[in-house]
Write an enzyme that holds these catalytic residues in place. Structure first.
Site, PDB file in Angstrom:
ATOM      1  N   CYS A  42       0.851  -1.195   0.000  1.00  0.00           N
ATOM      2  CA  CYS A  42       0.000   0.000   0.000  1.00  0.00           C
ATOM      3  C   CYS A  42       0.884   1.241   0.000  1.00  0.00           C
ATOM      4  O   CYS A  42       1.995   1.237   0.528  1.00  0.00           O
ATOM      5  CB  CYS A  42      -0.917  -0.001   1.221  1.00  0.00           C
ATOM      6  SG  CYS A  42      -2.167   1.325   1.182  1.00  0.00           S
ATOM      7  N   CYS A  46      -1.918   3.886   7.056  1.00  0.00           N
ATOM      8  CA  CYS A  46      -2.973   3.995   8.073  1.00  0.00           C
ATOM      9  C   CYS A  46      -2.584   3.173   9.302  1.00  0.00           C
ATOM     10  O   CYS A  46      -2.293   1.977   9.192  1.00  0.00           O
ATOM     11  CB  CYS A  46      -4.307   3.518   7.501  1.00  0.00           C
ATOM     12  SG  CYS A  46      -4.830   4.455   6.050  1.00  0.00           S
ATOM     13  N   CYS A  49      -4.365  -0.326  10.128  1.00  0.00           N
ATOM     14  CA  CYS A  49      -4.515  -1.333   9.080  1.00  0.00           C
ATOM     15  C   CYS A  49      -4.268  -2.734   9.623  1.00  0.00           C
ATOM     16  O   CYS A  49      -3.300  -2.972  10.349  1.00  0.00           O
ATOM     17  CB  CYS A  49      -3.550  -1.043   7.939  1.00  0.00           C
ATOM     18  SG  CYS A  49      -3.670  -2.225   6.571  1.00  0.00           S
TER      19      CYS A  49
END
Length: 285
Positions: A42, A46, A49
């Site tokens: 990714c 975040c 996650c």
């Protein structure tokens, strides 16, 4: 590598046969929906996650198609592509989307994305094969998004632009929000009404052992955790939105069966599975 791919296909086949037996045993059950996380990579970070970049492994396109076909033959009617961030591989994703709709004739094909890498040219090419695009947005305050790890300050403008592109190309626009320590007291009504999604799914932040539960994992979601009461507080502020769909930790844990590729322990293989609302395959090692 060959052994890895063969192992993956054997595992897929095992659970497809199991799913087909379950499907035939209860004709009243709805067909299953599969979440296919084909990558862990990714471009965002975040903090909560729970499918982190432990590996960069990704199945070759033809092997992925073979696995998806097995799932369709086992009764799958809906597929959702996720990650990681699936748009790190736009051509790979596009071909799988086309294959699922044009060759397998699945009733629903969707993608979950953070939105940052979606190009209009991709939509011009593949939108006719895509039913739903779900885009993550946890706050309408850009500082909050950056605090969470969702982008570097341009997430909201990208998010709004993408909602307009989806309408332009006749793709249903969905919003996914993770309700956590940094946004549970936010009023998101005005922002949601601006983008007007057909569905707004609000997940309670979830801690998954071995994925995001401590300082020894790539992400540590402990600082994001909220109580059930705080989650209900958020839901109460937004439940009048027609698109609003809450998903608490209790609902998530009872609605999804998460099947990892390797390693699969004997304990996992011996679970007496009930027919789930959604089946999640992580087809990477």
């Amino acid at each position: 590598m060959l052994i890895l791919k063969l192992s993956l296909l054997l595992i897929i086949g095992y659970f497809c046969r199991l799913s087909w037996r379950l499907f035939k045993s209860n004709a009243r059950q709805k067909p299953i929906s599969v979440n296919y996380h084909f990558t862990r990579k990714c471009n965002y970070e975040c903090g909560f996650c729970f499918h982190t970049a432990k590996t960069s492994e990704k199945l070759p396109k033809e092997d992925a198609k073979r696995g998806i076909k097995l799932l369709a033959e086992a009764g799958m009617r809906k597929i959702n592509f996720a990650g990681g961030e699936p748009f790190l591989y736009p051509a790979f994703l596009g071909e799988l989307v086309r294959y699922c709709k044009e060759d397998l004739h699945l009733e629903s094909v969707s993608v979950v994305t953070n939105g940052s890498l979606v190009k209009e040219q991709w939509l011009k090419t593949y939108a006719k094969h895509l039913d739903i695009m779900a885009v993550s947005c946890d706050s309408f305050n850009e500082n909050t998004n950056m605090l969470i790890g969702r982008g570097k300050g341009a997430h909201l403008q990208t998010f709004v632009n993408l909602s307009q592109l989806c309408r332009k190309h006749n793709v249903k626009f969905k919003v996914n929000t993770v309700v956590c320590r940094y946004n549970f007291d936010e009023d998101m009504n005005a922002g949601i009404e601006q983008v007007a999604p057909f569905r707004w799914k609000c997940f309670q932040v979830l801690v998954v052992p071995g994925e995001n539960d401590s300082s020894s994992t790539l992400r540590n979601a402990q600082r994001f955790v909220i109580s059930d009461e705080e989650y209900r507080h958020f839901c109460g502020r937004h439940e009048h939105q027609k698109s609003f769909v809450p998903e608490s930790n209790a609902v998530m844990k009872s609605s999804y069966v998460r099947l990892f590729s390797l390693p699969l322990s004997p304990a996992v293989l011996s679970i007496n599975l009930q027919w789930p609302a959604s089946l999640t395959f992580f087809l990477v090692s």
